[in-house]
Design a protein around this motif. Structure first.
Motif, PDB file in Angstrom:
ATOM      1  N   UNK A  29       0.839  -1.191   0.000  1.00 29.60           N
ATOM      2  CA  UNK A  29       0.000   0.000   0.000  1.00 29.60           C
ATOM      3  C   UNK A  29       0.879   1.248   0.000  1.00 29.60           C
ATOM      4  N   UNK A  30       0.588   2.146  -0.930  1.00 29.56           N
ATOM      5  CA  UNK A  30       1.251   3.446  -0.952  1.00 29.56           C
ATOM      6  C   UNK A  30       0.410   4.369  -0.076  1.00 29.56           C
ATOM      7  N   UNK A  31       1.005   4.784   1.030  1.00 28.66           N
ATOM      8  CA  UNK A  31       0.285   5.550   2.049  1.00 28.66           C
ATOM      9  C   UNK A  31       0.527   7.041   1.830  1.00 28.66           C
ATOM     10  N   UNK A  32      -0.527   7.816   1.983  1.00 33.21           N
ATOM     11  CA  UNK A  32      -0.414   9.281   1.861  1.00 33.21           C
ATOM     12  C   UNK A  32       0.535   9.794   2.946  1.00 33.21           C
ATOM     13  N   UNK A  33       1.353  10.757   2.599  1.00 34.03           N
ATOM     14  CA  UNK A  33       2.406  11.252   3.499  1.00 34.03           C
ATOM     15  C   UNK A  33       1.877  11.670   4.860  1.00 34.03           C
ATOM     16  N   UNK A  34       0.708  12.308   4.896  1.00 31.42           N
ATOM     17  CA  UNK A  34       0.158  12.780   6.168  1.00 31.42           C
ATOM     18  C   UNK A  34      -0.563  11.681   6.949  1.00 31.42           C
ATOM     19  N   UNK A  35      -0.587  10.465   6.427  1.00 30.53           N
ATOM     20  CA  UNK A  35      -1.320   9.366   7.063  1.00 30.53           C
ATOM     21  C   UNK A  35      -0.414   8.232   7.573  1.00 30.53           C
ATOM     22  N   UNK A  36       0.903   8.382   7.465  1.00 30.97           N
ATOM     23  CA  UNK A  36       1.819   7.280   7.813  1.00 30.97           C
ATOM     24  C   UNK A  36       1.656   6.803   9.257  1.00 30.97           C
ATOM     25  N   UNK A  37       1.601   7.715  10.206  1.00 32.22           N
ATOM     26  CA  UNK A  37       1.471   7.320  11.612  1.00 32.22           C
ATOM     27  C   UNK A  37       0.142   6.598  11.845  1.00 32.22           C
ATOM     28  N   UNK A  38      -0.937   7.132  11.306  1.00 32.57           N
ATOM     29  CA  UNK A  38      -2.252   6.490  11.450  1.00 32.57           C
ATOM     30  C   UNK A  38      -2.254   5.121  10.779  1.00 32.57           C
ATOM     31  N   UNK A  39      -1.613   5.025   9.612  1.00 36.73           N
ATOM     32  CA  UNK A  39      -1.553   3.740   8.908  1.00 36.73           C
ATOM     33  C   UNK A  39      -0.792   2.700   9.725  1.00 36.73           C
ATOM     34  N   UNK A  40       0.327   3.103  10.320  1.00 41.84           N
ATOM     35  CA  UNK A  40       1.104   2.160  11.122  1.00 41.84           C
ATOM     36  C   UNK A  40       0.304   1.648  12.315  1.00 41.84           C
ATOM     37  N   UNK A  67      12.091   8.319   2.306  1.00 41.00           N
ATOM     38  CA  UNK A  67      11.478   8.984   1.143  1.00 41.00           C
ATOM     39  C   UNK A  67      10.579   8.061   0.326  1.00 41.00           C
ATOM     40  N   UNK A  68      10.134   6.955   0.904  1.00 44.06           N
ATOM     41  CA  UNK A  68       9.217   6.024   0.232  1.00 44.06           C
ATOM     42  C   UNK A  68       8.049   5.806   1.179  1.00 44.06           C
ATOM     43  N   UNK A  69       6.862   5.716   0.631  1.00 47.86           N
ATOM     44  CA  UNK A  69       5.693   5.536   1.503  1.00 47.86           C
ATOM     45  C   UNK A  69       4.933   4.254   1.172  1.00 47.86           C
ATOM     46  N   UNK A  70       5.632   3.250   0.615  1.00 46.96           N
ATOM     47  CA  UNK A  70       4.977   1.979   0.289  1.00 46.96           C
ATOM     48  C   UNK A  70       5.252   0.961   1.396  1.00 46.96           C
ATOM     49  N   UNK A  71       4.198   0.603   2.101  1.00 47.35           N
ATOM     50  CA  UNK A  71       4.271  -0.386   3.170  1.00 47.35           C
ATOM     51  C   UNK A  71       3.815  -1.741   2.622  1.00 47.35           C
TER      52      UNK A  71
END
Length: 193
Positions: A29-40, A67-71
């Motif tokens: 999943x490519x996570x929106x930059x402002x959502x990384x903490x919520x996604x984790x 610099x990558x947002x793919x989890x």
């Protein structure tokens, strides 16, 4: 189903049921930059729920590099039925509804059987340990084959003996020996850091 098995089924003979194979699913999943903490936080909750499902062999989150947002979420189940039960569950449906606003893209990959045997673990340990365990398993299977089977095949052409030997080694290695050994030696193969 092979032709001999189809013929046996047509005449009403018992058809052996193939053994279940482990199944691994990876969801990127490519996570929106402002959502990384919520996604984790979401991923931790989902993986904990998945880990409690019958037949689950493990679930983990692979974090992206800088610099990558793919989890990547990795789920491993003992068989297709266990995976299907998780994928049809109300818990998973509810979780998916919550994650949708956090991601821009999603990819799903499923692998099973020998294919999953040759993929890296979500928590890789030293690669030499899996290599050493595989060599020991191949040595044991080959030695037993040479000791107990080969003497009865002396009249066979060498190529036929080699094909039979390779077939036995691959089938036992992928379906019996390595799944058992990787469970037995899990702590050694994937030491906690």
């Amino acid at each position: 189903m092979s032709v001999p098995l189809r013929l046996r089924a047509l005449v009403g003979a018992d058809v052996p049921i193939p053994p279940a194979e482990p199944v691994t699913v990876t969801v990127a999943r490519v996570v929106r930059a402002d959502q990384c903490a919520a996604f984790e936080r979401w991923a931790e909750d989902v993986l904990q729920v998945a880990a409690g499902f019958p037949g689950n062999l493990g679930a983990s989150l692979l974090h992206p590099g800088p610099d990558i947002s793919e989890y990547h979420l990795v789920y491993r189940f003992v068989d297709d039925a266990s995976l299907a039960a998780w994928e049809r569950s109300s818990e998973r449906r509810s979780a998916l509804a919550h994650v949708e606003p956090m991601v821009d893209d999603e990819r799903y990959q499923r692998i099973s059987g020998l294919e999953s045997f040759f993929t890296r673990s979500p928590q890789p340990g030293p690669r030499w340990r899996m290599t050493a365990l595989t060599i020991a398993a191949v040595f044991a299977i080959t030695s037993l084959f040479q000791l107990f089977v080969t003497p009865h095949l002396a009249s066979w052409p060498m190529e036929a003996r080699l094909v039979l030997s390779a077939t036995v080694v691959v089938l036992l290695l992928g379906n019996v020996v390595m799944p058992a050994l990787t469970r037995l030696f899990a702590g050694w193969l994937h030491p906690r850091r």
